[in-house]
Design an enzyme around this catalytic site. Structure first.
Site, PDB file in Angstrom:
ATOM      1  N   GLU A  93       8.240  -8.014  -1.897  1.00  8.16           N
ATOM      2  CA  GLU A  93       6.711  -7.697  -1.954  1.00  8.16           C
ATOM      3  C   GLU A  93       6.280  -6.732  -2.960  1.00  8.16           C
ATOM      4  O   GLU A  93       6.841  -6.896  -4.068  1.00  8.16           O
ATOM      5  CB  GLU A  93       6.301  -7.357  -0.430  1.00  8.16           C
ATOM      6  CG  GLU A  93       6.666  -8.408   0.607  1.00  8.16           C
ATOM      7  CD  GLU A  93       5.960  -8.010   1.792  1.00  8.16           C
ATOM      8  OE1 GLU A  93       6.708  -8.191   2.945  1.00  8.16           O
ATOM      9  OE2 GLU A  93       4.692  -8.242   2.005  1.00  8.16           O
TER      10      GLU A  93
ATOM     11  N   ASP B 296      -1.219 -12.298   8.530  1.00 12.22           N
ATOM     12  CA  ASP B 296      -0.087 -11.701   8.113  1.00 12.22           C
ATOM     13  C   ASP B 296       0.293 -10.112   9.092  1.00 12.22           C
ATOM     14  O   ASP B 296      -0.736  -9.798   9.571  1.00 12.22           O
ATOM     15  CB  ASP B 296      -0.175 -11.458   6.516  1.00 12.22           C
ATOM     16  CG  ASP B 296       1.503 -11.411   5.811  1.00 12.22           C
ATOM     17  OD1 ASP B 296       1.495 -11.691   4.799  1.00 12.22           O
ATOM     18  OD2 ASP B 296       2.331 -10.737   6.722  1.00 12.22           O
TER      19      ASP B 296
HETATM   20  C1  GLC Z   1       5.394  -9.577   5.412  1.00  7.27           C
HETATM   21  C2  GLC Z   1       5.036 -10.653   4.446  1.00  7.27           C
HETATM   22  C3  GLC Z   1       5.141 -11.995   5.113  1.00  7.27           C
HETATM   23  C4  GLC Z   1       5.934 -12.027   6.353  1.00  7.27           C
HETATM   24  C5  GLC Z   1       5.643 -11.006   7.508  1.00  7.27           C
HETATM   25  C6  GLC Z   1       6.386 -10.745   8.603  1.00  7.27           C
HETATM   26  O1  GLC Z   1       4.596  -8.558   5.171  1.00  7.27           O
HETATM   27  O2  GLC Z   1       3.778 -10.649   3.783  1.00  7.27           O
HETATM   28  O3  GLC Z   1       5.668 -12.885   4.313  1.00  7.27           O
HETATM   29  O4  GLC Z   1       6.415 -13.207   7.003  1.00  7.27           O
HETATM   30  O5  GLC Z   1       5.006  -9.881   6.975  1.00  7.27           O
HETATM   31  O6  GLC Z   1       7.602 -10.143   8.163  1.00  7.27           O
END
Ligand code: GLC
Length: 578
Positions: free
Chosen positions: A471, A274
């Site tokens: 988030e 992530d």
């Molecule tokens: C974010 C999320 C993830 C996403 C990634 C790219 O923080 O946790 O779900 O795919 O970053 O944007």
């Protein structure tokens, strides 16, 4: 997924710099010079939330950006194309004009496997239209506490529902063959237990990115189960979680990433970290890289300091702290996926099929999303036959801020990372507009945000709910309806007209007095751009069939809900019809 022989053959011809480059993913937002793709032989580029094309937000500008980066990759010695990733999580939702589907919380209420697969297919096609070949979806989290800001990214609190619908989404995104030019690589996320964190253990002492405290049996029963289904569906990539399991960051946990996921479940694709998740594994960045890569992480979503990442990982290999065998395994996995996608075919052309432009945001695609909205609606209350409404009423009054707001009905991860209230995209239909389109010539539809003006109408529809979030910004310890929404319902009720309340939200909310003031209540979740699907149910053109995929609590004191602990307001699986 085989392709092991050609992957090993290509691997044998690669330098360490080329191998480490393939393991590196940079975000467009931080790529100061696109030729860095050649300079560092990057394996992947992404657009994270709010990382839009510098030339503005249109499908053409997104397509030009993706093709520009691929052009740079084509100039490297081995000409290995980028696997290009984007959060197409409910349609190609970053791009203005794309069809935006209900978020997973709504798709979960449909229980419709074929519909979820079809929605993912349309998402894949509208993603390929902009030259992107990888979606960071589906989220197969199993949220256990609806105070978590990412509840709406989950299909359900129930692992069986998540497994079935998550696998369907993988099949829709990837198709039966990753080489299909209308499909994309998927990424099941966030492995594992992201939806089970304890309140107080996360960011700002809330839930997101916190700690899941559970024994192995519970972790497997609740959270691992959907990954077995995703692996069996052939998912090409998996994204480990920011969160921890019993105090250990999953993104640095060798037991979970290598022994369980790659060993026991036999996952053959690659792990993509992530966004800056590797940084959290250890206070010293170089140590964090060593721990995470040795634990089994294959590609790192850096996303900003990619030159530093490459330098440090190269040093770690030369110092023997990361064995070359681990590098070779990671790169072989990445190459196997790229080979399966046809990226390494001699005649591979990274340009998007221009014919897809005409289908981007098309009526046909919107019809699929409209059906998803219809089937996602859950009828929670309907006294004295308040619903369905009549299309030949003299006047229907509509109220509530969320009634006339595409941004609110789409929710987070729409055009903006956090989403945004207002007229943020094109081609969609608000709930108010949909009601106006649905009624007969002789019917007047009036509107007020606060519910005033309802007196004398034959029926009132008040749309209440949450402003968009994503988030950690959606973590919330009080899920009560806000005062303005409660006031709009009370004003409408005072007019002495039967009140239908439509709830736009990423999770169940505490209804408070609205529960008694409303004659009918419908949960519409975050329906996306096609508000027409909401009107279809309100007027009975589609009889409500949705079933709650999350238990609806009576009070905050009931959270997190445990089986049988106390009587919820509406149980998992609840849903009325006409
Ligand atoms: C974010 C999320 C993830 C996403 C990634 C790219 O923080 O946790 O779900 O795919 O970053 O944007």
């Amino acid at each position: 997924m085989s392709f092991d022989a050609p992957a090993r053959d290509l691997l044998s011809r690669m330098t360490l710099a080329e191998k480490v480059g393939q393991m590196t993913q940079a975000d467009h937002e931080f790529i100061k010079d696109p030729s860095d793709v050649e300079r560092f032989m990057l394996g992947s580029v992404l657009n994270g939330g709010d990382s839009d094309p510098s030339s503005g937000n249109s499908m053409q500008s997104w397509r030009a950006m993706a093709e520009m980066y691929q052009g740079h990759a084509a100039r490297t010695r081995l000409r290995i194309p980028l696997i290009y990733g984007i959060d197409a999580v409910h349609g190609n939702n970053n791009v203005i004009g794309a069809v935006v589907f209900p978020h997973n919380v709504g798709l979960g209420a449909t229980r419709d496997v074929e519909l979820v697969r079809r929605a993912a297919e349309v998402t894949a096609e509208e993603t390929r239209a902009i030259g992107v070949n990888w979606a960071f979806a589906p989220c197969v989290c199993v949220p256990q506490d609806i105070r978590w800001g990412r509840t709406y990214e989950g299909f359900s609190e129930d692992p069986a529902v998540v497994s079935e619908l998550g696998a369907a989404a993988v099949r829709g995104l990837q198709g039966s063959n990753l080489r299909d030019p209308l499909r994309v690589a998927a990424s099941a996320k966030h492995f594992v237990g992201d939806g089970g964190t304890a309140v107080g253990s996360g960011i700002d002492k809330q839930l997101d990115q916190g700690d899941t405290r559970a024994d192995s049996a519970t972790l497997r029963r609740l959270f691992l189960f959907p990954y077995r289904a995703a692996v069996d569906a052939g998912v090409a990539t998996i994204m480990p979680s920011y969160s921890s399991w019993n105090g250990v960051k999953v993104s640095g946990d060798r037991h979970l990433l290598t022994e369980v996921l790659k060993g026991e479940l036999g996952f053959q694709g690659f792990l993509i970290s992530d966004y800056r998740a590797v940084d959290q594994v250890h206070p010293d960045y170089k140590s964090a890289i060593a721990i995470s890569i040795n634990a089994g992480m294959d590609m790192v979503m850096v996303p900003d300091r990619y030159a530093e990442f490459i330098t440090k990982l190269t040093e770690l290999v030369n110092e023997g702290r990361v064995p070359m065998s681990r590098i070779d395994d990671a790169v072989a996995r990445i190459l196997r996926v790229k080979l399966a996608m046809g990226l390494l075919d001699p005649n591979y052309d990274f340009h998007a099929d221009r014919a897809l432009e005409a289908r981007f945001g098309s009526r046909e695609h919107r019809a699929v999303a409209r059906q998803a909205v219809r089937e996602s609606m859950v009828l929670l209350k309907n006294e004295r036959g308040t619903l369905p409404l009549s299309k030949s009423s003299r006047r229907i009054h509509v109220a509530g801020r969320a009634a006339n707001d595409i941004g609110m009905q789409a929710g987070g991860w729409t055009i903006f990372w956090q989403g945004k209230a207002g007229d943020i995209t094109t081609g969609g239909t608000t709930i108010l507009s949909a009601i106006k389109q649905a009624v007969g010539q002789g019917t007047q539809v009036s509107y007020s945000v606060d519910g005033s003006g309802a007196a004398g109408a034959d029926a009132v529809v008040v749309v209440v709910g949450e402003a968009p979030y994503a988030e950690m910004r959606g973590d919330k310890l009080d899920l009560s309806l806000d005062a303005a929404d409660r006031a709009a319902v009370s004003n409408a009720r005072a007019a002495g007209v039967p009140v239908t309340v439509v709830v736009i939200s990423g999770r169940p909310l505490l209804l408070g007095p609205v529960l008694d003031e409303a004659s009918a209540i419908v949960a519409a979740w975050l329906p996306g751009t096609e508000g027409t699907g909401v009107a279809d149910v309100l007027f009975g053109d589609y009889k409500p069939s949705g079933k709650l995929s999350y238990t609806w609590p009576r009070s905050m004191g009931q959270l997190p809900l445990r089986d049988g602990a106390s009587e919820p307001l509406f149980p998992f699986g609840f849903g009325l019809t006409y």
